[in-house]
Every structure is written in structure tokens, then in C-alpha cells.
Design a protein around this motif. Sequence first.
Motif: not given
Length: 578
Positions: A108, A259-260, A311-313, A449, A452
Motif C-alpha cells: 500500500y 483503512y488501517w 489493512p482493514k480488509d 480497501i 482505495r
Amino acid sequence: MPFGNNDQPSTKNVLIALVAFAMFMFAYNYFFGDQNGQVPHNTASQTVSPEQAAESKDDEFDANCDGHPLTVTESLSKNSRIRFENGKISGSVDLVGGIVDELSLKEYKETTDVDSSNVMLLNPKGTNSESYYAISYKDKTHDELISNETVWTKTDSTERSVTIRTQTQNGMIIERTIVIDDGYLISIKDKVINVSDKNLMISVASNLVRVNPNHANYAVVHDGIVGHFDGSVDEIKYSNIHGETVVDTCDWVGYTDIYWLTALINKNKNMSVSYVKSGDDSYKCSTHSKKDIKVTPNSVAEISYLIFAGPKDIKILNEYAARLDLPKFEMSIDFGWFFMLTKPLLYFLGLLGQILPNMWLVILVLTLLFKILTFPLMQKSFKSAAKMRELQPKLASIQKLYANDKPRMNQEVVALYKKEKASPMSGCFPMLLQAPIFFCLYKVFFISIDMRHAPLFGWIHDLSAPDPVYIFNLFGFIDWTPPGFLRIGVWPLIMGITMILQQKLSSGMSGKNPTAEKTTEMKMQENMMLIMPVLFTYICASFPVGVVIYWTISNLFTIAQQYYANSGMPNLGVRRKK
């Protein structure tokens, strides 16, 4: 979305629909921002004793002794370090303090620029936005402290593991092994060895510190601390963190933005968790031993720690939740009030992204699927509009006949609706029922994510950001960045044009009825509807461009559906009378 049914004779109905939808648009951010800022009800604020305050102070250090923050490069070169990395992350351990204070994500970038640096979740101490993880021990038997200033020595290291060691003057040795997995999990195991001839009574605290966080101030998504406290997920804004809050039962807690996530994972039931604002813009999430740990002579006590930084995947979060038995770990993603829709929608968006080669096709397929799902609502809306067009001459006659008797006029209108089995609101409900779908898409496109830095084509390099090309600088031909209220991009403008086309199609059909005389209310209604494309173009200019593109495509599908319905397609509307 079906806007533009200005052939309905009641201005009140249009006002209801317009006001309700506008309230959704403007109040959404306010309400979501407000609920994210609530102080959690199931955490208890506790007064910090002088001893606790002293220990807390010992855990911190003055990284900026000369008053000037260091650059990342300067800080990394200041002390000896041991590096670690895998395919996802890279970082290092500072041998002064044994601190993990550098960690970046390899996959990223900060921006869409080719030369952009990787996203950093942990920043070296002494920098302007330092963020680090430190563990401290206090030997209460000898009143000794292993803190952020303690010097450690390297004993072993590989690409994905680091082993370091330190020792106090009175016989307490700590061997620390830091290991990273294939993804975003850092595991730390400390061996506390007592080589003295006395029992050691020790207390321990681990601290995840963040200084000067980047306050995004997006009302639509939570930015601050999030954690699973006493069985539920709570979100706490930075502005609502004051005194120390201690929670006895906490499975995970950390810092989150769009996102994190950087979080402590508390698998030790003998540890309590706290969070506190420790400076002007400095925050600390910590674990503390609930009671002192006794280490007898020539024995070893082992203490383990876990940190997630990635990441907030939703797929990644679910994998770690299953592996580590972390309740509601995926809820660190701010799904919002409509999470019953937003959460599955985020899953579905990720699935489409794996199947289809680019996000343009994802948006196209997503739009088509939602148009199919909402087809019955649209059909009902068109039928209602056609029915109301048929009643316009009769309504105009009633309004003219009882112009001076409003109560009687209302009675006659209600009687006409009852006789003809028509409802002026039936055309509004389908539009309003689609509003939650739109807002869920807005939320998902904002937090996903996958969206993004996802490019489309042409000038669109990030579907999660607003359209970067503005009409007021002639689409980039003028080297000038307009102020915020003039940053109207190309796609919001196209969307506004599609709304005008919808209105023209609808008003054109109502104008085909030669027996319908336009009343003052109808003219007012048409004027109000003309404002809507301008209003929504301005509002959507700040939306993620992916949302605007979805809405534009949706409008085009609606235009096609409305055209064929008005042309007499079976079961879609009323045939025109020649």
C-alpha cells in the motif's frame, strides 16, 4: 434512482420526498459522526493513583529533547536496530528500549504517485507523528525498571524473527523474541528469568502509543480508538479521550482510521486494558498485569503479546478472528448504522473484484444487479405516475371548482383517490426505499480497501476519492485549484445532466396530455424539481467518484426503463393515447 416525477399534482408529496431525501443526504454525516463519538457505556473511568501515574510517566520518553522533531531517516539512524520483514510488512526493533517503532505496509502506497512511499503504521520515536509499541517491567523487590531507555543486545535474528536480551543489576534477565507471521501479526514472547536469590515481584505494562495522529475528521467513518470491551465493540473519538479508562475484559483495542488498524490483542486474562490521552495530542492504549507476577529464584516466567498492524480488509480480519478466536474483529471496520446491508455489500464488492478484471465492470455489474432488485419498486413508481397523469384533468377541475373552499377541496380529492384506487404517495415510497441502498453504497465505496487507489480510466486514478478534475479550472487546463465549494468534477456534472434528462422525460410525458391544465401548484412543483439536479450535483461533488459513477449509470438505466415504460412496454406503464 427515479427522480423527476414532477407530473404528480400534489406539491406536498414532492416536498415530502425532496425533504426526506435531502435530510438523508445532509444529516447522514452528522448522525454517523455523532454516534461514533459517544463514550462507551460499558467502560468505567477510574482515578489514577500517584503510583500509577509515576509508572505511566516512566513508560514514556522525551524523543524531542532539542524541541525539533526528527525526520524518519534521522530517527532510524540514531540507534542500533534489527530489521524484520515478510511479503506484507517490513520494520525494525530499536535496541534502545526494545521498541517496535517502525512498520510499513509493502502493498500500500501513501498516494497514487508512482514514487510514493509505503504506508507506515508505526513511526520511529522522535518524529512528529511517532507511533510505537513498548513493553516495560518493574521489579518491585529491588525497585528497578526496564523501560524505554533500557539498552538491549541482539542474540539472534532471521528475516522474520528477532531475539534480544537485557538484564538488571539485581538479577532479572529478559529474553525477548519477536516473530512476524506471513501477514500482519507480530508475536512477542518475553522470558523473565530470575537469577537472584530472592523472589521477584514484578508488574508489567505494554503500551501502544500514538502521537499527533492524522485527524481525518471524516464524519462518515470513525477515526480514533476502537475495541471489543465487555462483549461489544465501542468506538471512541480522540476528542472524547481525557482521563484514563480501564477495562477489565477486553479482547482487542487499538487505533483505527478509514483503512488501517493497529491493535493490541489481549489473550492474557490476567491483563486489564486501558486507554488514555497522555499529552496535548498523544494517546496510549495499554495492557497491565492485574496483579504482581512472582518469579522465584532460578525460575522463568513467560509472557506473550500480540499486535495486529495492517489493512482493514474484511477477509484478512476474518482470518485472524478465526485463528485467534477474536470476537467481532471485523467490526473494527466502521460499517455504520446500516451494517445489516453494508457488511454483506462489502463482501459482495470484494467477490466481484476477484471475478471481474477492473472496477469499472464491478460498478457496472453492481448497478445492473441493484436495478434488477429494485425493478418492482420502479415499476410501481411508473404505474403510479401514469395513474396520477390520468387524474390530472379531474384534479384540476376540483381545484378550480373549490378554489375558495379548501376543506371541501381536500375532501373531494381524497374521495377521488379512493374511487380511482390511486395514492399520490405510492410514487414517492419507491424512491425513499432506495435511499438506504444508496447510502450503503456510499459507505462501502468510502471504506472499502479494494476501492482505495483503484483506477478507472482517463483521469480517475482513485475511485475512493472525489473527482479530481474540476469544471471551474476548465478541467485542468488552467493551473488553478478552485476553493472547496467550486470543486465540481466531470462525473458529478454528468450525473446532474442525467437527472435533467430524467426530468425532461417525465415532464415531456405529462405534457402530452392536452386536457391537463397546469395549476399554480404544478408550476411550483416543476420549478422545485429543476433545482434538484443542481443541488445533488453540488452535494455529490465531494463524494467518492465511484459512488457518483454508480449513480450516473443507475440514472441511465432508469432513463431507459422509463422510456420503454412510457412507450407502452407490457406491464410497465400505461400506453399513450393517440
